[in-house]
Enzyme design. Structure first.
Site, PDB file in Angstrom:
ATOM      1  N   ASN A   1      -4.515   2.001 -13.528  1.00  0.00           N
ATOM      2  CA  ASN A   1      -3.450   1.066 -12.979  1.00  0.00           C
ATOM      3  C   ASN A   1      -1.984   1.591 -13.110  1.00  0.00           C
ATOM      4  O   ASN A   1      -1.784   1.986 -14.087  1.00  0.00           O
ATOM      5  CB  ASN A   1      -3.514  -0.373 -13.550  1.00  0.00           C
ATOM      6  CG  ASN A   1      -2.734  -1.344 -13.125  1.00  0.00           C
ATOM      7  OD1 ASN A   1      -2.856  -1.200 -11.870  1.00  0.00           O
ATOM      8  ND2 ASN A   1      -2.295  -2.282 -13.793  1.00  0.00           N
TER       9      ASN A   1
ATOM     10  N   MET B   1      -4.247  -7.180  -6.693  1.00  0.00           N
ATOM     11  CA  MET B   1      -3.492  -8.781  -7.310  1.00  0.00           C
ATOM     12  C   MET B   1      -4.737  -9.451  -7.831  1.00  0.00           C
ATOM     13  O   MET B   1      -4.611 -10.686  -7.694  1.00  0.00           O
ATOM     14  CB  MET B   1      -2.839  -9.502  -6.250  1.00  0.00           C
ATOM     15  CG  MET B   1      -1.704  -8.390  -5.653  1.00  0.00           C
ATOM     16  SD  MET B   1      -0.820  -7.928  -7.003  1.00  0.00           S
ATOM     17  CE  MET B   1       0.083  -9.362  -7.481  1.00  0.00           C
ATOM     18  N   ARG B   2      -5.687  -8.931  -8.415  1.00  0.00           N
ATOM     19  CA  ARG B   2      -6.858  -9.462  -9.089  1.00  0.00           C
ATOM     20  C   ARG B   2      -7.396  -8.989 -10.312  1.00  0.00           C
ATOM     21  O   ARG B   2      -7.383  -7.857 -10.349  1.00  0.00           O
ATOM     22  CB  ARG B   2      -8.093  -9.536  -7.853  1.00  0.00           C
ATOM     23  CG  ARG B   2      -8.990 -10.518  -7.894  1.00  0.00           C
ATOM     24  CD  ARG B   2      -9.639 -10.210  -6.501  1.00  0.00           C
ATOM     25  NE  ARG B   2      -9.251 -11.225  -5.557  1.00  0.00           N
ATOM     26  CZ  ARG B   2      -9.203 -12.275  -5.482  1.00  0.00           C
ATOM     27  NH1 ARG B   2      -9.694 -13.101  -6.320  1.00  0.00           N
ATOM     28  NH2 ARG B   2      -8.659 -12.846  -4.268  1.00  0.00           N
TER      29      ARG B   2
ATOM     30  N   GLY C   1       0.639  -1.322  -0.114  1.00  0.00           N
ATOM     31  CA  GLY C   1      -0.040  -0.148  -0.029  1.00  0.00           C
ATOM     32  C   GLY C   1       0.802   1.215  -0.058  1.00  0.00           C
ATOM     33  O   GLY C   1       0.169   2.505   0.452  1.00  0.00           O
ATOM     34  N   SER C   2       2.071   1.374  -0.458  1.00  0.00           N
ATOM     35  CA  SER C   2       2.857   2.460  -0.504  1.00  0.00           C
ATOM     36  C   SER C   2       2.235   3.349  -1.740  1.00  0.00           C
ATOM     37  O   SER C   2       2.450   4.526  -1.205  1.00  0.00           O
ATOM     38  CB  SER C   2       4.438   2.240  -0.688  1.00  0.00           C
ATOM     39  OG  SER C   2       4.555   1.788  -1.987  1.00  0.00           O
ATOM     40  N   ASN C   3       1.827   2.893  -2.495  1.00  0.00           N
ATOM     41  CA  ASN C   3       1.150   3.878  -3.533  1.00  0.00           C
ATOM     42  C   ASN C   3      -0.219   4.583  -2.740  1.00  0.00           C
ATOM     43  O   ASN C   3      -0.495   5.574  -3.198  1.00  0.00           O
ATOM     44  CB  ASN C   3       0.795   3.376  -4.935  1.00  0.00           C
ATOM     45  CG  ASN C   3       1.841   3.086  -5.634  1.00  0.00           C
ATOM     46  OD1 ASN C   3       2.322   4.169  -6.377  1.00  0.00           O
ATOM     47  ND2 ASN C   3       2.851   1.921  -5.803  1.00  0.00           N
TER      48      ASN C   3
ATOM     49  N   HIS D   1       1.894   0.101 -12.968  1.00  0.00           N
ATOM     50  CA  HIS D   1       2.438  -0.953 -13.377  1.00  0.00           C
ATOM     51  C   HIS D   1       4.047  -0.626 -13.453  1.00  0.00           C
ATOM     52  O   HIS D   1       4.671   0.316 -14.221  1.00  0.00           O
ATOM     53  CB  HIS D   1       2.300  -1.842 -14.564  1.00  0.00           C
ATOM     54  CG  HIS D   1       2.874  -2.849 -14.784  1.00  0.00           C
ATOM     55  ND1 HIS D   1       2.778  -4.162 -14.018  1.00  0.00           N
ATOM     56  CD2 HIS D   1       3.958  -3.187 -15.496  1.00  0.00           C
ATOM     57  CE1 HIS D   1       3.439  -5.139 -14.390  1.00  0.00           C
ATOM     58  NE2 HIS D   1       4.180  -4.721 -15.317  1.00  0.00           N
TER      59      HIS D   1
HETATM   60  C1  GRF Z   1       3.691  -1.381  -7.354  1.00  0.00           C
HETATM   61  O1  GRF Z   1       4.784  -1.638  -7.690  1.00  0.00           O
HETATM   62  C2  GRF Z   1       2.653  -1.283  -8.589  1.00  0.00           C
HETATM   63  O2  GRF Z   1       3.297  -0.712  -9.637  1.00  0.00           O
HETATM   64  C3  GRF Z   1       2.169  -2.599  -8.829  1.00  0.00           C
HETATM   65  O3  GRF Z   1       2.052  -3.102  -7.508  1.00  0.00           O
HETATM   66  C4  GRF Z   1       2.965  -2.448  -6.523  1.00  0.00           C
HETATM   67  C5  GRF Z   1       2.263  -2.137  -5.361  1.00  0.00           C
HETATM   68  O4  GRF Z   1       3.049  -1.442  -4.569  1.00  0.00           O
HETATM   69  N1  GRF Z   1       1.117  -2.660  -9.494  1.00  0.00           N
HETATM   70  P1  GRF Z   1       2.229  -0.814  -3.067  1.00  0.00           P
HETATM   71  O5  GRF Z   1       1.391  -1.981  -2.587  1.00  0.00           O
HETATM   72  O6  GRF Z   1       1.571   0.122  -3.574  1.00  0.00           O
HETATM   73  O7  GRF Z   1       3.561  -0.619  -2.159  1.00  0.00           O
END
Ligand code: GRF
Length: 209
Positions: free
Chosen positions: A119, A102-103, A24-26, A121
């Site tokens: 999304n 992840m789905r 969840g860092s994003n 990536h």
């Molecule tokens: C990120 O690298 C994103 O690009 C990918 O999954 C990762 C999620 O990282 N889809 P976080 O959970 O946001 O730390």
């Protein structure tokens, strides 16, 4: 001239749902950007499908409302998604940001929110799709990789690209270092894209909030 309703929404801010399963860092980067006024979010919710995800702890600390929907609690994907959609409607969500969710979403779900699901990536798509994109770039001895933000369509890690940024891979660079640099870039890019989408004058239902 912008349609009155759009103008109103732009002023009011977007109703944003972040979908995440893990760290969840994003998610945190988006919360930070919203709290600092870099993106105008009038309501923000987290949708999480993993009761063990650290992102839940982040949301709790940040005081963000959580919709926890574990696939195991539903007898079919249809019911699972229907439960999520019901909550999205309740909160009048008009933008969904997948951030380590992840789905795969079903074609029916994507159709309902077409051009409103984005999304992030950790590669320059179409290169290195899938869950191990950062590692794969190293395994393939790529000299560069990057980050892509795109609209979601029915295929995995696929759909119109909104923003891509490149990162050079240092000779002998290890996974931990590359991951760190990619995540730092992601945390800058995702709020930027959300802001640009919400400020754009485009037709209703076509990639605006
Ligand atoms: C990120 O690298 C994103 O690009 C990918 O999954 C990762 C999620 O990282 N889809 P976080 O959970 O946001 O730390």
């Amino acid at each position: 001239m912008m349609h009155k309703r759009l103008e109103k929404r732009k002023k009011a801010g977007v109703n944003l749902a972040v979908f995440a399963s893990g760290n969840g860092s994003n998610f945190s980067a988006i919360v930070r950007a919203s709290r600092q006024g870099r993106i105008k979010v009038s309501s923000l919710i987290l949708v999480c499908d993993n009761p063990e995800g650290f992102v839940l702890e982040r949301a709790r600390k940040a005081g963000v409302r959580v919709i926890l929907a574990s696939r195991r609690d539903f007898s079919s994907r249809r019911d699972f998604e229907a439960a999520i959609i019901q909550r999205l409607r309740y909160y009048k969500i008009n933008l969904i940001a997948l951030a380590g969710f992840m789905r795969m979403l079903s074609p029916g779900f994507v159709k309902k929110y077409r051009h409103r699901i984005i999304n992030i990536h950790p590669s320059l798509l179409p290169a290195f799709k899938g869950a191990d994109a950062i590692k794969d770039a190293l395994v393939h001895k790529a000299s560069f990789t990057g980050v892509t933000v795109h609209f979601v369509d029915e295929e995995m890690d696929h759909g119109p690209v909104i923003m891509q940024k490149r990162i050079m891979i240092g000779s002998g660079e290890g996974l931990a270092s590359l991951e760190k640099r990619i995540h730092r870039l992601e945390h800058r890019m995702y709020p930027q894209v959300i802001r640009s989408l919400c400020g754009r004058k485009v037709k209703p239902g076509k990639g605006r909030c």
